[in-house]
Write a protein that holds these residues in place. Structure first.
Motif, PDB file in Angstrom:
ATOM      1  N   PHE A  13       0.853  -1.192   0.000  1.00  0.00           N
ATOM      2  CA  PHE A  13       0.000   0.000   0.000  1.00  0.00           C
ATOM      3  C   PHE A  13       0.886   1.239   0.000  1.00  0.00           C
ATOM      4  O   PHE A  13       1.978   1.236   0.562  1.00  0.00           O
ATOM      5  N   ASN A  14       0.356   2.274  -0.620  1.00  0.00           N
ATOM      6  CA  ASN A  14       1.095   3.565  -0.588  1.00  0.00           C
ATOM      7  C   ASN A  14       0.956   4.159   0.806  1.00  0.00           C
ATOM      8  O   ASN A  14      -0.094   4.051   1.426  1.00  0.00           O
ATOM      9  N   LYS A  15       2.033   4.800   1.198  1.00  0.00           N
ATOM     10  CA  LYS A  15       1.998   5.377   2.535  1.00  0.00           C
ATOM     11  C   LYS A  15       1.546   6.816   2.417  1.00  0.00           C
ATOM     12  O   LYS A  15       1.993   7.556   1.558  1.00  0.00           O
ATOM     13  N   GLY A  16       0.686   7.082   3.180  1.00  0.00           N
ATOM     14  CA  GLY A  16       0.178   8.443   3.176  1.00  0.00           C
ATOM     15  C   GLY A  16       0.329   9.052   4.561  1.00  0.00           C
ATOM     16  O   GLY A  16       0.738   8.399   5.511  1.00  0.00           O
ATOM     17  N   PHE A  17       0.007  10.296   4.610  1.00  0.00           N
ATOM     18  CA  PHE A  17       0.070  11.001   5.869  1.00  0.00           C
ATOM     19  C   PHE A  17      -1.015  10.495   6.763  1.00  0.00           C
ATOM     20  O   PHE A  17      -2.142  10.333   6.335  1.00  0.00           O
ATOM     21  N   GLY A  19      -1.629   7.611   7.781  1.00  0.00           N
ATOM     22  CA  GLY A  19      -2.218   6.372   7.284  1.00  0.00           C
ATOM     23  C   GLY A  19      -2.422   5.388   8.429  1.00  0.00           C
ATOM     24  O   GLY A  19      -2.231   5.698   9.599  1.00  0.00           O
ATOM     25  N   TYR A  20      -2.742   4.225   8.054  1.00  0.00           N
ATOM     26  CA  TYR A  20      -2.995   3.163   9.032  1.00  0.00           C
ATOM     27  C   TYR A  20      -1.697   2.709   9.641  1.00  0.00           C
ATOM     28  O   TYR A  20      -0.637   2.839   9.031  1.00  0.00           O
ATOM     29  N   ASP A  21      -1.823   2.083  10.817  1.00  0.00           N
ATOM     30  CA  ASP A  21      -0.638   1.542  11.479  1.00  0.00           C
ATOM     31  C   ASP A  21      -0.175   0.345  10.659  1.00  0.00           C
ATOM     32  O   ASP A  21      -0.912  -0.609  10.404  1.00  0.00           O
TER      33      ASP A  21
END
Length: 171
Positions: A13-17, A19-21
């Motif tokens: 998954f792309n990491k976003g600000f 984001g999920y743990d």
């Protein structure tokens, strides 16, 4: 195309600000992979089992069809045997009736012949009896005649017979 456990495992998954743990997502994905592998294995086992059951069903369907055909053939054979037995029984009965008629007719013919022979023997015995009676009566009449008394009156000298015999032999 359906997802495989490997697709799920390799999914990034792309990491976003904010984001999920990441660890929590990975743990969840590991759990999903395990469950998905389990579901796929169960599905494969069920498909194999279904295929096996389908083969058994086909086998039993073939057996059922064969048995049904056998039953029909056996019923037809039974009917044929029954028809043949009835025909044979009728022929035997007709033959027995003919033989019975022949035997009865022969017996009646023999009985008539014997009755005629008995009547003939009765006639012959009456004739014999009458003739025998007549013969005995004739013999009794001969015994009762005076000729017997007349024969006893003759006297013959034995010496005269001897001389007569010698004279006959010389001549």
């Amino acid at each position: 195309m359906p997802l495989t456990p490997l697709d799920i495992h390799n999914k990034e998954f792309n990491k976003g600000f904010r984001g999920y743990d990441e660890d929590e997502v990975n743990e969840f994905l590991d759990q999903v992979i395990k469950d998905y592998e389990l579901v796929l294995r169960e599905k494969k086992e069920l498909e194999e089992r279904l295929e096996e059951m389908q083969e058994r069903l086909n086998h039993f369907s073939n057996i059922e069809e064969t048995l049904n055909k056998s039953i029909v053939i056996a019923q037809e054979a039974g009917e044929e045997v029954k028809r043949n037995a009835q025909k044979e029984a009728k022929l035997i009965i007709k033959e027995a009736e003919k033989n019975a008629d022949r035997i009865v007719n022969e017996s009646l013919s023999k009985a008539r012949k014997i009755a005629l022979e008995i009547e003939d023997l009765k006639k012959q015995s009456k004739i014999f009896r009458t003739r025998f009676k007549m013969l005995i009566e004739a013999q009794l009449d001969m015994l009762n005649t005076d000729d017997w008394d007349h024969l006893l009156e003759y006297e013959v000298d034995a010496s005269d017979l001897i001389l007569q015999k010698e004279e006959d032999s010389l001549a």
